[in-house]
Motif scaffolding. Structure first.
Motif, PDB file in Angstrom:
ATOM      1  N   LYS A   1       0.318  -1.306   0.250  1.00 62.11           N
ATOM      2  CA  LYS A   1       0.394   0.270   0.233  1.00 62.11           C
ATOM      3  C   LYS A   1       1.113   1.185  -0.282  1.00 62.11           C
ATOM      4  N   ILE A   2       0.419   1.957  -0.859  1.00 60.50           N
ATOM      5  CA  ILE A   2       1.798   3.122  -1.171  1.00 60.50           C
ATOM      6  C   ILE A   2       0.533   4.735  -1.175  1.00 60.50           C
ATOM      7  N   GLN A   3       0.551   5.760  -0.800  1.00 58.12           N
ATOM      8  CA  GLN A   3      -0.488   6.412  -0.675  1.00 58.12           C
ATOM      9  C   GLN A   3      -1.896   6.010  -0.977  1.00 58.12           C
ATOM     10  N   GLY A   4      -2.107   5.290   0.126  1.00 56.46           N
ATOM     11  CA  GLY A   4      -3.508   4.779  -0.342  1.00 56.46           C
ATOM     12  C   GLY A   4      -4.037   3.851  -0.953  1.00 56.46           C
ATOM     13  N   ARG A   5      -3.031   3.922  -2.041  1.00 54.12           N
ATOM     14  CA  ARG A   5      -3.342   3.249  -3.653  1.00 54.12           C
ATOM     15  C   ARG A   5      -2.358   1.778  -3.176  1.00 54.12           C
ATOM     16  N   GLN A   6      -2.931   0.502  -4.226  1.00 50.94           N
ATOM     17  CA  GLN A   6      -2.546  -1.267  -4.118  1.00 50.94           C
ATOM     18  C   GLN A   6      -1.395  -1.389  -5.284  1.00 50.94           C
ATOM     19  N   GLN A   7      -0.490  -1.374  -4.872  1.00 53.56           N
ATOM     20  CA  GLN A   7       0.974  -1.679  -5.647  1.00 53.56           C
ATOM     21  C   GLN A   7       1.750  -3.057  -5.509  1.00 53.56           C
ATOM     22  N   TYR A   8       1.689  -3.662  -6.550  1.00 56.56           N
ATOM     23  CA  TYR A   8       2.283  -4.771  -6.096  1.00 56.56           C
ATOM     24  C   TYR A   8       3.587  -4.924  -6.569  1.00 56.56           C
ATOM     25  N   LEU A   9       4.918  -5.651  -5.691  1.00 55.47           N
ATOM     26  CA  LEU A   9       6.035  -5.711  -6.035  1.00 55.47           C
ATOM     27  C   LEU A   9       6.580  -7.574  -6.738  1.00 55.47           C
ATOM     28  N   TRP A  10       6.105  -7.047  -7.870  1.00 55.02           N
ATOM     29  CA  TRP A  10       6.658  -8.698  -8.941  1.00 55.02           C
ATOM     30  C   TRP A  10       7.979  -8.900  -8.542  1.00 55.02           C
ATOM     31  N   ARG A  11       8.356 -10.684  -7.803  1.00 57.81           N
ATOM     32  CA  ARG A  11       9.836 -10.734  -7.888  1.00 57.81           C
ATOM     33  C   ARG A  11       9.630 -12.320  -8.368  1.00 57.81           C
ATOM     34  N   ALA A  12      11.156 -12.679  -8.986  1.00 57.03           N
ATOM     35  CA  ALA A  12      11.184 -13.304  -9.078  1.00 57.03           C
ATOM     36  C   ALA A  12      12.936 -13.833  -8.205  1.00 57.03           C
TER      37      ALA A  12
ATOM     38  N   ASP B   1      17.883 -16.454  -4.286  1.00 51.83           N
ATOM     39  CA  ASP B   1      17.930 -15.693  -4.409  1.00 51.83           C
ATOM     40  C   ASP B   1      17.667 -14.481  -5.448  1.00 51.83           C
ATOM     41  N   VAL B   2      17.384 -13.187  -5.724  1.00 46.89           N
ATOM     42  CA  VAL B   2      17.225 -12.548  -6.300  1.00 46.89           C
ATOM     43  C   VAL B   2      17.232 -12.400  -7.525  1.00 46.89           C
ATOM     44  N   LEU B   3      16.076 -12.501  -8.713  1.00 50.96           N
ATOM     45  CA  LEU B   3      16.616 -12.673 -10.170  1.00 50.96           C
ATOM     46  C   LEU B   3      16.193 -10.960 -10.752  1.00 50.96           C
ATOM     47  N   ASP B   4      15.139 -10.798 -10.203  1.00 48.78           N
ATOM     48  CA  ASP B   4      14.824  -9.165 -10.536  1.00 48.78           C
ATOM     49  C   ASP B   4      13.973  -9.236 -10.079  1.00 48.78           C
ATOM     50  N   ILE B   5      12.661  -7.554 -10.028  1.00 51.90           N
ATOM     51  CA  ILE B   5      11.653  -6.964  -9.427  1.00 51.90           C
ATOM     52  C   ILE B   5      11.165  -6.401 -10.465  1.00 51.90           C
ATOM     53  N   LEU B   6      10.287  -6.752  -9.883  1.00 54.99           N
ATOM     54  CA  LEU B   6       9.395  -5.150 -10.821  1.00 54.99           C
ATOM     55  C   LEU B   6       8.140  -4.565 -10.339  1.00 54.99           C
ATOM     56  N   VAL B   7       7.730  -3.410  -9.866  1.00 57.93           N
ATOM     57  CA  VAL B   7       6.278  -3.021  -9.190  1.00 57.93           C
ATOM     58  C   VAL B   7       5.541  -2.293 -10.234  1.00 57.93           C
ATOM     59  N   GLN B   8       3.997  -2.821 -10.046  1.00 60.82           N
ATOM     60  CA  GLN B   8       3.599  -2.996 -11.415  1.00 60.82           C
ATOM     61  C   GLN B   8       2.345  -2.158 -10.625  1.00 60.82           C
ATOM     62  N   SER B   9       1.200  -1.557 -11.185  1.00 62.03           N
ATOM     63  CA  SER B   9      -0.308  -1.482 -10.252  1.00 62.03           C
ATOM     64  C   SER B   9      -1.487  -2.171 -10.729  1.00 62.03           C
ATOM     65  N   ARG B  10      -0.596  -2.889 -11.476  1.00 62.86           N
ATOM     66  CA  ARG B  10      -1.659  -4.205 -11.672  1.00 62.86           C
ATOM     67  C   ARG B  10      -1.137  -5.748 -11.417  1.00 62.86           C
ATOM     68  N   ARG B  11      -1.981  -6.877 -11.516  1.00 63.77           N
ATOM     69  CA  ARG B  11      -1.426  -8.102 -11.369  1.00 63.77           C
ATOM     70  C   ARG B  11      -1.581  -8.679 -12.551  1.00 63.77           C
ATOM     71  N   ASN B  12      -2.676  -8.766 -14.152  1.00 62.76           N
ATOM     72  CA  ASN B  12      -3.264  -9.204 -14.877  1.00 62.76           C
ATOM     73  C   ASN B  12      -2.567  -9.523 -15.522  1.00 62.76           C
ATOM     74  N   LYS B  13      -2.841 -10.260 -16.880  1.00 63.16           N
ATOM     75  CA  LYS B  13      -1.996 -10.691 -17.693  1.00 63.16           C
ATOM     76  C   LYS B  13      -1.078 -10.324 -18.244  1.00 63.16           C
TER      77      LYS B  13
END
Length: 233
Positions: A85-96, A102-114
């Motif tokens: 939750k960032i400033q009242g809005r839902q965000q998603y931290l995608w992680r692999a 070991d962390v391969l990569d991350i990406l912050v997005q506002s959706r978790r759709n296709k």
């Protein structure tokens, strides 16, 4: 007098001080004010805002160099997303993460759709330069849809409990989120997590699985690589 590396041009403080401050911030659960106090105890007077700027700019550069030095990582990819939750809005931290955690990569997005899943898959493939042997996720339909489109030849597993490794990998980020009293923006989270994951990869050596002498050897190697990458040796 030798010239400084490009990363440090224009800075008043030495590379050793800057890299040490960045290391303290990302390696341990410290705030920039905590790092300011630790440096002051060593006789280095610097403001916490300067340390924040070092972590923001030099930290990203260090992470980029460490990724190049890391080489090829595991062939099994575990993917999961963290609700933030960032400033009242839902965000998603995608992680692999790979099979070693070991962390391969991350990406912050506002959706978790296709579409969001496909974007993360393509970012992963671009950074890793190859497809994995296996892809392990939860049962979110976006993963299956993106898998069929982006890398259909890869084995995809959604069995229960098999993705615990990715879910556990979120815990350090959640702890830092509480310490920082939430992230200020999606860009802030993206910057922090991009560096934090790489630093943790370098220094997370499974201490509880090693004898003391082996752990100290691996710690020395990790510190040596950090000093080489940050030009602080």
């Amino acid at each position: 007098m030798t010239s400084r590396p490009p990363t440090y041009r224009g800075y008043r403080f030495s590379p050793e001080i800057i890299s040490h401050a960045v290391w303290l911030y990302y390696r341990f659960g410290l705030s920039v004010r905590d790092v300011e106090d630790l440096l002051a105890e060593r006789g280095v007077t610097v403001t916490y805002e300067a340390i924040r700027q070092w972590c923001r700019t030099s930290g990203l550069d260090y992470a980029r160099r460490l990724r190049h030095r890391r080489g090829r990582q595991g062939g099994t990819w575990h993917l999961d997303e963290l609700f933030v939750k960032i400033q009242g809005r839902q965000q998603y931290l995608w992680r692999a993460v790979d099979e070693d955690g070991d962390v391969l990569d991350i990406l912050v997005q506002s959706r978790r759709n296709k579409r969001a899943a496909k974007r993360f898959f393509r970012k992963l493939l671009k950074r890793q330069g190859r497809e994995p042997r296996r892809l392990i996720t939860d049962k979110l339909r976006s993963y299956s849809a993106a898998h069929r489109t982006v890398m259909p030849s890869v084995v995809h597993s959604t069995r229960q409990y098999e993705n615990n490794r990715a879910e556990v990998s979120h815990q350090p980020t959640r702890q830092r989120e509480r310490q920082m009293r939430r992230f200020k923006s999606a860009a802030h989270l993206q910057r922090f997590a991009s560096v934090y994951g790489v630093v943790q990869n370098l220094f997370r050596v499974g201490r509880h699985l090693l004898r003391a002498v082996h752990y100290r050897l691996m710690r020395t190697r990790s510190l040596g690589m950090w000093n080489e990458v940050t030009c602080a040796c």
